[in-house]
Design a protein around this motif. Structure first.
Motif, PDB file in Angstrom:
ATOM      1  N   PRO A 113     -21.006  -9.906  28.406  1.00 16.78           N
ATOM      2  CA  PRO A 113     -20.556  -9.300  27.142  1.00 16.78           C
ATOM      3  C   PRO A 113     -19.226  -8.563  27.272  1.00 16.78           C
ATOM      4  N   TYR A 114     -19.055  -7.816  28.366  1.00 13.62           N
ATOM      5  CA  TYR A 114     -17.782  -7.109  28.578  1.00 13.62           C
ATOM      6  C   TYR A 114     -16.648  -8.111  28.786  1.00 13.62           C
ATOM      7  N   ALA A 115     -16.893  -9.174  29.561  1.00 16.81           N
ATOM      8  CA  ALA A 115     -15.856 -10.171  29.808  1.00 16.81           C
ATOM      9  C   ALA A 115     -15.410 -10.832  28.509  1.00 16.81           C
ATOM     10  N   ILE A 116     -16.336 -11.099  27.619  1.00 14.47           N
ATOM     11  CA  ILE A 116     -15.989 -11.717  26.329  1.00 14.47           C
ATOM     12  C   ILE A 116     -15.124 -10.765  25.505  1.00 14.47           C
ATOM     13  N   ARG A 117     -15.450  -9.482  25.526  1.00 14.54           N
ATOM     14  CA  ARG A 117     -14.661  -8.520  24.735  1.00 14.54           C
ATOM     15  C   ARG A 117     -13.214  -8.449  25.223  1.00 14.54           C
ATOM     16  N   VAL A 118     -13.020  -8.264  26.525  1.00 13.92           N
ATOM     17  CA  VAL A 118     -11.644  -8.141  27.014  1.00 13.92           C
ATOM     18  C   VAL A 118     -10.916  -9.477  26.900  1.00 13.92           C
ATOM     19  N   GLY A 119     -11.646 -10.597  27.077  1.00 13.14           N
ATOM     20  CA  GLY A 119     -11.022 -11.905  26.897  1.00 13.14           C
ATOM     21  C   GLY A 119     -10.558 -12.123  25.466  1.00 13.14           C
ATOM     22  N   SER A 120     -11.336 -11.653  24.509  1.00 15.26           N
ATOM     23  CA  SER A 120     -10.955 -11.785  23.100  1.00 15.26           C
ATOM     24  C   SER A 120      -9.696 -10.972  22.792  1.00 15.26           C
ATOM     25  N   MET A 121      -9.606  -9.780  23.338  1.00 16.25           N
ATOM     26  CA  MET A 121      -8.427  -8.950  23.098  1.00 16.25           C
ATOM     27  C   MET A 121      -7.182  -9.568  23.732  1.00 16.25           C
ATOM     28  N   MET A 122      -7.352 -10.178  24.888  1.00 12.47           N
ATOM     29  CA  MET A 122      -6.213 -10.845  25.527  1.00 12.47           C
ATOM     30  C   MET A 122      -5.682 -11.974  24.649  1.00 12.47           C
ATOM     31  N   ARG A 123      -6.577 -12.760  24.089  1.00 10.93           N
ATOM     32  CA  ARG A 123      -6.162 -13.865  23.233  1.00 10.93           C
ATOM     33  C   ARG A 123      -5.558 -13.372  21.925  1.00 10.93           C
ATOM     34  N   LEU A 124      -6.047 -12.251  21.428  1.00  8.40           N
ATOM     35  CA  LEU A 124      -5.466 -11.677  20.223  1.00  8.40           C
ATOM     36  C   LEU A 124      -3.995 -11.312  20.442  1.00  8.40           C
ATOM     37  N   MET A 125      -3.662 -10.852  21.646  1.00  4.87           N
ATOM     38  CA  MET A 125      -2.271 -10.506  21.932  1.00  4.87           C
ATOM     39  C   MET A 125      -1.372 -11.737  21.929  1.00  4.87           C
ATOM     40  N   ILE A 126      -1.902 -12.887  22.362  1.00 12.99           N
ATOM     41  CA  ILE A 126      -1.115 -14.119  22.302  1.00 12.99           C
ATOM     42  C   ILE A 126      -0.866 -14.509  20.848  1.00 12.99           C
ATOM     43  N   LEU A 127      -1.881 -14.346  19.989  1.00 14.37           N
ATOM     44  CA  LEU A 127      -1.692 -14.611  18.559  1.00 14.37           C
ATOM     45  C   LEU A 127      -0.636 -13.679  17.975  1.00 14.37           C
ATOM     46  N   CYS A 128      -0.684 -12.415  18.342  1.00 20.54           N
ATOM     47  CA  CYS A 128       0.320 -11.455  17.854  1.00 20.54           C
ATOM     48  C   CYS A 128       1.720 -11.838  18.314  1.00 20.54           C
ATOM     49  N   LEU A 129       1.822 -12.380  19.539  1.00 21.77           N
ATOM     50  CA  LEU A 129       3.119 -12.831  20.042  1.00 21.77           C
ATOM     51  C   LEU A 129       3.669 -13.955  19.164  1.00 21.77           C
ATOM     52  N   ALA A 130       2.780 -14.856  18.748  1.00 20.40           N
ATOM     53  CA  ALA A 130       3.211 -15.928  17.846  1.00 20.40           C
ATOM     54  C   ALA A 130       3.618 -15.375  16.479  1.00 20.40           C
ATOM     55  N   LEU A 131       2.826 -14.451  15.945  1.00 22.24           N
ATOM     56  CA  LEU A 131       3.104 -13.921  14.608  1.00 22.24           C
ATOM     57  C   LEU A 131       4.406 -13.135  14.568  1.00 22.24           C
ATOM     58  N   THR A 132       4.701 -12.385  15.630  1.00 21.07           N
ATOM     59  CA  THR A 132       5.989 -11.670  15.658  1.00 21.07           C
ATOM     60  C   THR A 132       7.149 -12.646  15.621  1.00 21.07           C
ATOM     61  N   GLY A 133       6.991 -13.789  16.303  1.00 24.30           N
ATOM     62  CA  GLY A 133       8.059 -14.785  16.291  1.00 24.30           C
ATOM     63  C   GLY A 133       8.263 -15.408  14.921  1.00 24.30           C
ATOM     64  N   TYR A 134       7.182 -15.586  14.186  1.00 29.49           N
ATOM     65  CA  TYR A 134       7.283 -16.187  12.852  1.00 29.49           C
ATOM     66  C   TYR A 134       7.843 -15.227  11.806  1.00 29.49           C
ATOM     67  N   PHE A 135       7.447 -13.963  11.864  1.00 32.80           N
ATOM     68  CA  PHE A 135       7.671 -13.074  10.718  1.00 32.80           C
ATOM     69  C   PHE A 135       8.636 -11.919  10.976  1.00 32.80           C
ATOM     70  N   LEU A 136       9.040 -11.676  12.222  1.00 29.36           N
ATOM     71  CA  LEU A 136       9.947 -10.569  12.494  1.00 29.36           C
ATOM     72  C   LEU A 136      11.303 -11.088  12.947  1.00 29.36           C
ATOM     73  N   THR A 137      12.312 -10.252  12.771  1.00 28.43           N
ATOM     74  CA  THR A 137      13.669 -10.595  13.208  1.00 28.43           C
ATOM     75  C   THR A 137      14.330  -9.354  13.788  1.00 28.43           C
ATOM     76  N   GLY A 138      15.431  -9.563  14.482  1.00 28.65           N
ATOM     77  CA  GLY A 138      16.239  -8.449  14.972  1.00 28.65           C
ATOM     78  C   GLY A 138      15.500  -7.559  15.941  1.00 28.65           C
ATOM     79  N   ASN A 139      15.754  -6.247  15.809  1.00 25.62           N
ATOM     80  CA  ASN A 139      15.138  -5.274  16.719  1.00 25.62           C
ATOM     81  C   ASN A 139      13.619  -5.226  16.562  1.00 25.62           C
ATOM     82  N   ALA A 140      13.133  -5.443  15.332  1.00 27.39           N
ATOM     83  CA  ALA A 140      11.680  -5.433  15.115  1.00 27.39           C
ATOM     84  C   ALA A 140      11.009  -6.549  15.914  1.00 27.39           C
ATOM     85  N   LEU A 141      11.652  -7.715  15.967  1.00 24.56           N
ATOM     86  CA  LEU A 141      11.117  -8.827  16.757  1.00 24.56           C
ATOM     87  C   LEU A 141      11.089  -8.471  18.238  1.00 24.56           C
ATOM     88  N   LEU A 142      12.149  -7.883  18.736  1.00 24.41           N
ATOM     89  CA  LEU A 142      12.227  -7.538  20.159  1.00 24.41           C
ATOM     90  C   LEU A 142      11.186  -6.483  20.524  1.00 24.41           C
TER      91      LEU A 142
END
Length: 447
Positions: A113-142
């Motif tokens: 159960p603990y491994a699934i929780r931390v694994g899910s959060m790790m994957r969420l960060m990869i999704l956030c990395l994609a979303l920042t690339g799609y929707f942010l620009t300039g200093n906000a993107l960086l």
């Protein structure tokens, strides 16, 4: 001291040797039950680990291969120092979390159960990395990208401890090398093709408006599918032996006890030198770009040969490690990495540079397989989570500071001084490994 009323007096072991015998018998029964459960569920758990590993490795290698992320950061900033800073943030996060993760699981009967929780959060960060690339620009993107790197590293460090400990519970030592080798082969093969396609098509043609963000989105989908497989298929036994729960700082003060095993202590020194050598990884692709012209096709080509050589070599590394122990794999991996850096130093055309990435891919896969598996074989089973945490924290601390220094060095003096330092660290690691570290597999057999 008098015993409080209503509380039975503790038994003196000298007066009640049967009590000690009962304790030993209970522990032996627990170990036997654990072994029986592992054998009965081995095929199912083996398949689950294999499928999860293939999908997870395919996605994560798109993130952690020394090609796409460095090129992405160079595109955003135009600075080699920023490439080093981004890589350092990934490692800094991984420095903070392993000890906390180890202290959270070493007393637990079940880790999944603990491994699934931390694994899910790790994957969420990869999704956030994609979303920042799609929707942010300039200093906000960086800023958003760097924040994702820090958090991705944090959950990577926690996941590494939890997932390695989970594998040590589910897969007997005689089969871990083959599992990891075949898993890495299949996942790496897919990752090599996807990395080539990402560089050649997704990045070059800017799919969905941002080819890098689309690559990150694919990585998120693949790794998430792997986590679903793990959660639904795994059958985890109760831990046969565990430590009592204690405050994390109190546990940290016990770390010197782990170093009483001299082979493990020298293994840590070797890991430190080999990690120092790997801080040059984010700059391999940048350096190749200065010689051959950095574009999507070069990123795809280098990613393909790096991940392809990494992939194919795993078919050899896994069975060799199971048969002869993982010290041999570690030695061969360091030798391959040394050859790769030498080729980079002296190469200026396509053939030696592509050959260098082949050697670096072979060495990197062997290093990852050997170093993570050897840790599981030192010392007592109940200390495995903290050994993993100790190693991961030291690696993360070096890898966090190293890329910043390396980036500034490259910006100020060029690539060659960095590569010479990397080469020296690899040679030192190889020499110490051969002379000072005995293979824990052989020690266990002789005991």
């Amino acid at each position: 001291m008098r015993t409080p009323r209503g509380v039975p007096a503790p038994l003196d072991p000298l007066e009640d040797p049967e009590g000690l015998a009962d304790t030993d018998n209970r522990q032996q029964r627990a170990l036997a039950e654990h072994a029986r459960f592992v054998d009965e569920n081995l095929k199912r758990n083996y398949r689950a680990n294999f499928i999860h590993g293939v999908l997870g490795m395919t996605g994560f290698r798109l993130i952690y291969a020394p090609t796409i992320i460095p090129a992405y950061l160079l595109l955003l900033t135009g600075s080699t120092a920023a490439v080093g800073f981004g890589s350092a943030l990934l490692q800094l996060g991984a420095t903070i979390s392993p000890i906390a993760s180890g202290s959270r699981i070493e007393h637990r009967s079940h880790i999944l159960p603990y491994a699934i929780r931390v694994g899910s959060m790790m994957r969420l960060m990869i999704l956030c990395l994609a979303l920042t690339g799609y929707f942010l620009t300039g200093n906000a993107l960086l800023i958003g990208t760097f924040a994702c790197f820090l958090l991705l590293g944090f959950f990577t460090g926690a996941q590494r401890v939890a997932f390695q400990m989970l594998m040590s519970k589910l897969i007997p030592i005689r089969k871990r090398g083959r599992l990891q080798g075949y898993r890495n082969f299949a996942g790496g093969l897919i990752a090599a093709v996807l990395a080539w396609a990402a560089g050649t098509y997704l990045i070059t043609d800017e799919w969905l408006g941002n080819g890098y963000a689309t690559t990150f989105l694919f990585a998120f989908l693949l790794t998430s599918a792997g986590l679903v497989v793990l959660k639904t298929m795994i059958r985890e036994p109760a831990a046969p032996v565990s430590r009592p729960q204690m405050p994390m700082m109190q546990r940290i003060r016990q770390f010197p006890e782990l170093l009483e095993d001299r082979d493990f202590a020298w293994f840590l020194v070797v890991q430190c030198f080999s990690t120092m050598a790997r801080v040059g990884a984010p700059f391999w692709t940048v350096y190749a770009g200065t010689r051959l012209g950095l574009d999507g096709a070069l990123i795809g080509g280098l990613s393909f040969v790096f991940l392809g050589s990494d992939t194919i070599s795993n078919v050899l590394w896994g069975p060799l490690g199971d048969r002869w122990g993982f010290k041999l794999i570690y030695v061969m991996a360091l030798a391959s990495s040394i050859a790769g850096v030498v080729l980079l130093i002296f190469g200026s055309t396509a053939l030696p540079i592509y050959s260098a990435f082949v050697c670096l891919g072979v060495g990197g896969s062997g290093w990852m397989l050997a170093s993570t598996t050897m840790v599981l074989e030192f010392g007592k089973t109940e200390d495995t989570p903290m050994r993993l945490a100790f190693v991961t924290t030291l690696e993360g601390a070096i890898a966090a500071a190293g890329p910043v220094i390396a980036g500034l060095m490259v910006a100020g003096t060029g690539f060659m001084p960095l590569f010479v330092i990397v080469l020296a660290a690899q040679v030192a690691a190889l020499a110490l490994l051969i002379v000072k570290v005995r293979d824990p597999r052989n020690l266990a057999a002789s005991a």
